[in-house]
Design a protein around this motif. Structure first.
Motif, short mmCIF file in Angstrom:
data_model
loop_
_atom_site.label_atom_id
_atom_site.label_comp_id
_atom_site.label_asym_id
_atom_site.label_seq_id
_atom_site.Cartn_x
_atom_site.Cartn_y
_atom_site.Cartn_z
N VAL A 34 -23.90 29.42 9.25
CA VAL A 34 -22.82 29.36 10.23
C VAL A 34 -22.80 30.63 11.09
O VAL A 34 -22.58 30.57 12.31
CB VAL A 34 -21.46 29.15 9.53
N GLY A 35 -23.05 31.79 10.47
CA GLY A 35 -23.06 33.04 11.22
C GLY A 35 -24.14 33.08 12.29
O GLY A 35 -23.92 33.66 13.37
N SER A 36 -25.28 32.45 12.02
CA SER A 36 -26.36 32.46 13.01
C SER A 36 -26.02 31.65 14.25
O SER A 36 -26.67 31.80 15.29
CB SER A 36 -27.65 31.92 12.38
N MET A 37 -25.00 30.80 14.16
CA MET A 37 -24.62 29.97 15.30
C MET A 37 -24.14 30.80 16.48
O MET A 37 -24.19 30.34 17.63
CB MET A 37 -23.50 29.00 14.89
N PHE A 38 -23.69 32.03 16.25
CA PHE A 38 -23.11 32.83 17.32
C PHE A 38 -24.16 33.34 18.31
O PHE A 38 -23.80 33.92 19.35
CB PHE A 38 -22.32 34.00 16.73
N PHE A 39 -25.43 33.09 18.02
CA PHE A 39 -26.47 33.37 19.01
C PHE A 39 -26.20 32.62 20.31
O PHE A 39 -26.45 33.14 21.41
CB PHE A 39 -27.84 32.99 18.46
N SER A 40 -25.67 31.39 20.19
CA SER A 40 -25.40 30.57 21.37
C SER A 40 -24.36 31.21 22.28
O SER A 40 -24.46 31.11 23.51
CB SER A 40 -24.94 29.17 20.95
N VAL A 41 -23.35 31.88 21.69
CA VAL A 41 -22.34 32.55 22.50
C VAL A 41 -22.97 33.71 23.26
O VAL A 41 -22.72 33.90 24.46
CB VAL A 41 -21.18 33.07 21.63
N LEU A 42 -23.79 34.50 22.57
CA LEU A 42 -24.45 35.63 23.22
C LEU A 42 -25.33 35.16 24.38
O LEU A 42 -25.33 35.77 25.46
CB LEU A 42 -25.28 36.41 22.20
N LEU A 43 -26.07 34.07 24.15
CA LEU A 43 -26.93 33.54 25.21
C LEU A 43 -26.10 33.07 26.40
O LEU A 43 -26.45 33.34 27.56
CB LEU A 43 -27.78 32.39 24.66
N GLN A 44 -24.99 32.37 26.13
CA GLN A 44 -24.15 31.89 27.23
C GLN A 44 -23.47 33.05 27.97
O GLN A 44 -23.23 32.95 29.19
CB GLN A 44 -23.11 30.91 26.71
N LYS A 45 -23.16 34.13 27.28
CA LYS A 45 -22.59 35.31 27.94
C LYS A 45 -23.63 35.93 28.88
O LYS A 45 -23.30 36.36 30.00
CB LYS A 45 -22.14 36.34 26.90
N VAL A 46 -24.88 35.99 28.44
CA VAL A 46 -25.96 36.52 29.28
C VAL A 46 -26.12 35.65 30.53
O VAL A 46 -26.28 36.16 31.65
CB VAL A 46 -27.28 36.58 28.47
N ILE A 47 -26.05 34.33 30.34
CA ILE A 47 -26.17 33.41 31.47
C ILE A 47 -24.98 33.53 32.40
O ILE A 47 -25.12 33.55 33.63
CB ILE A 47 -26.33 31.96 30.95
N ALA A 48 -23.76 33.64 31.83
CA ALA A 48 -22.55 33.75 32.64
C ALA A 48 -22.54 35.02 33.49
O ALA A 48 -22.01 35.02 34.61
CB ALA A 48 -21.32 33.70 31.74
N HIS A 49 -23.15 36.11 32.98
CA HIS A 49 -23.23 37.36 33.74
C HIS A 49 -24.34 37.33 34.79
O HIS A 49 -24.47 38.28 35.58
CB HIS A 49 -23.45 38.54 32.80
N GLY A 50 -25.13 36.26 34.80
CA GLY A 50 -26.17 36.12 35.81
C GLY A 50 -27.45 36.86 35.51
O GLY A 50 -28.30 37.01 36.40
N TRP A 51 -27.63 37.32 34.28
CA TRP A 51 -28.84 38.07 33.93
C TRP A 51 -30.04 37.15 33.80
O TRP A 51 -31.17 37.55 34.07
CB TRP A 51 -28.61 38.86 32.65
N ILE A 52 -29.82 35.93 33.34
CA ILE A 52 -30.86 34.89 33.35
C ILE A 52 -30.21 33.59 33.81
O ILE A 52 -28.99 33.45 33.80
CB ILE A 52 -31.53 34.70 31.96
N ARG A 53 -31.03 32.63 34.20
CA ARG A 53 -30.55 31.31 34.61
C ARG A 53 -30.68 30.33 33.45
O ARG A 53 -31.58 30.44 32.61
CB ARG A 53 -31.36 30.80 35.80
N TRP A 54 -29.76 29.37 33.41
CA TRP A 54 -29.83 28.33 32.39
C TRP A 54 -31.08 27.49 32.58
O TRP A 54 -31.76 27.17 31.61
CB TRP A 54 -28.58 27.45 32.45
#
Length: 414
Positions: free
Chosen positions: A43-63
């Motif tokens: 369950v703890g490893s699931m939070f990778f998805s939040v970090l990835l979406q935060k990176v995308i939301a900041h515009g550092w990479i595209r979805w």
């Protein structure tokens, strides 16, 4: 069921001097601490998805397509590492089955969360482009001379009106229906924890909520969970486990026909009436439509839609509709793809449980497609009682047949 349990306890005491045999309990309680710690890590490893979406939301990479590739790599790793872990730990079938089922359900949450927010990120980029285009057009309009061509001015005003409509439409996609939350404000760890806890597999910006937690209702459902689990345990320990390793397949199926049906109904009640409602009450989740009247089904596709609404909603959005929109499949092909993927996932669970590849469940589940066609024939569809009887006949035969086949594999490996 209460009378049934008392009768079983008296029978066991008369024959063996004990009310309940604890052999099965010792089996599924084996390495309980290891199972709990493994589940926490998963369950703890699931939070990778939040970090990835935060990176995308900041515009550092595209979805599209960097984020999608990273997300798919993570999801494949998330699925197969726990599967490898069950083999590495050598857990019995109960622990292995629970761990892989929980992993798959969390994987569906991960996929829904990531792809929903990923699509919203593309809308956010599109919205910024529309606003920039609108601002540039407004600037050009202000710079024009007073003696401007009236036709060109009307064309610009028409384009501005179209841009305003598009901006409003895209902003609607980025807001919840009540407009209480907007992307990317939802990309937070707290929001993600809330999604993990709510009893749904489909991510939304906002869910309907109740006003407060009803603690008596919560107590009732928790009590029902443990009480029903005790019924399930006694039924399995007394009427299923002693019979499965012995006798011919046809005789065993007849002996476990009703015990398996009782187990099927008890498991359904525990998951969809007790556990789902416990988490719904704890999170004030108001949408309690976890199942419909599947027992009145006259076709197997109706049963698939009604008996497990959370999974049905997930498959509808992320497999069926996605296949049509992304891969341009027809409705018939998308239906086949949905059944095929669902059958593969179910068979994967049985591979982990039995430690063997046999494909019994896959074949029987894919056989639902011709059964759906057969159920839609006018001779059956026109008579609801006949369709419902045909459905219940398959439901009575299927679980004990699969249970016998797979349990033979488990006991043979032991």
């Amino acid at each position: 069921m209460g009378f049934y349990i008392v009768q079983t306890g008296v029978k066991n005491f008369q024959s063996a001097g004990i009310f309940v045999d604890l052999t099965f309990f010792r089996l599924f309680s084996q390495d309980a601490v290891g199972l709990i710690l493994s589940d926490i890590c998963m369950v703890g490893s699931m939070f990778f998805s939040v970090l990835l979406q935060k990176v995308i939301a900041h515009g550092w990479i595209r979805w599209r397509y960097t984020g999608m590739i990273l997300q798919h790599i993570f999801q494949v790793t998330f699925l197969f590492v726990p599967i490898y872990w069950t083999f590495f730990k050598g857990w019995p079938w109960v622990q292995s089955g629970f761990f892989v089922l929980h992993t798959i359900s969390m994987l569906m949450k991960i996929h829904s969360y990531s792809f929903y927010n990923g699509e919203l990120s593309t809308y956010a980029i599109y919205l910024s482009e529309l606003k920039e285009k609108y601002a540039n057009l407004i600037g050009e309009t202000k710079k024009t001379d007073d003696e401007v061509d009236e036709q060109k001015e009307n064309e610009k005003q028409q384009i501005l009106g179209q841009l305003e409509d598009k901006i409003e439409q895209v902003e609607g996609y980025l807001h919840s229906p009540t407009r209480n939350i907007c992307y990317p404000e939802n990309v937070t760890f707290l929001n993600y924890v809330d999604f993990i806890l709510v009893p749904t597999l489909v991510y939304e910006l906002e869910y309907p909520r109740t006003e407060k937690i009803r603690f008596w209702y919560l107590f009732e459902k928790i009590l029902a969970t443990f009480g029903t689990f005790f019924l399930l345990y006694v039924n399995t320990e007394t009427y299923i486990i002693p019979i499965l390793p012995n006798g011919s397949t046809s005789i065993v199926i007849m002996q476990v026909l009703f015990p398996f049906m009782v187990n099927y109904l008890l498991i359904f009640y525990i998951i969809f009436e007790c556990i789902c409602n416990v988490f719904a009450e704890l999170t004030c989740f108001a949408d309690r439509n976890f199942y419909d009247d599947w027992w009145n089904s006259i076709t197997w596709d109706e049963f698939a839609r009604k008996w497990n609404k959370p999974v049905h909603h997930f498959l509808l959005r992320h497999v069926y509709q996605s296949s049509i929109e992304s891969y341009k499949l027809s409705k018939r092909d998308a239906t086949f793809m949905t059944f095929f993927l669902s059958s593969l996932i179910h068979e994967l669970v049985m591979v982990v449980v039995s430690k063997k590849i046999r494909m019994y469940l896959f074949v029987l589940q894919m056989l639902q497609l011709p059964l759906i066609w057969l159920s839609n024939l006018p001779a059956i569809k026109g008579k609801k009682w006949l369709g419902n009887a045909f459905f219940w006949f398959g439901l009575f035969i299927g679980p004990p047949l699969l249970g016998t086949l797979y349990c033979r594999e488990v006991f043979a490996s032991d």
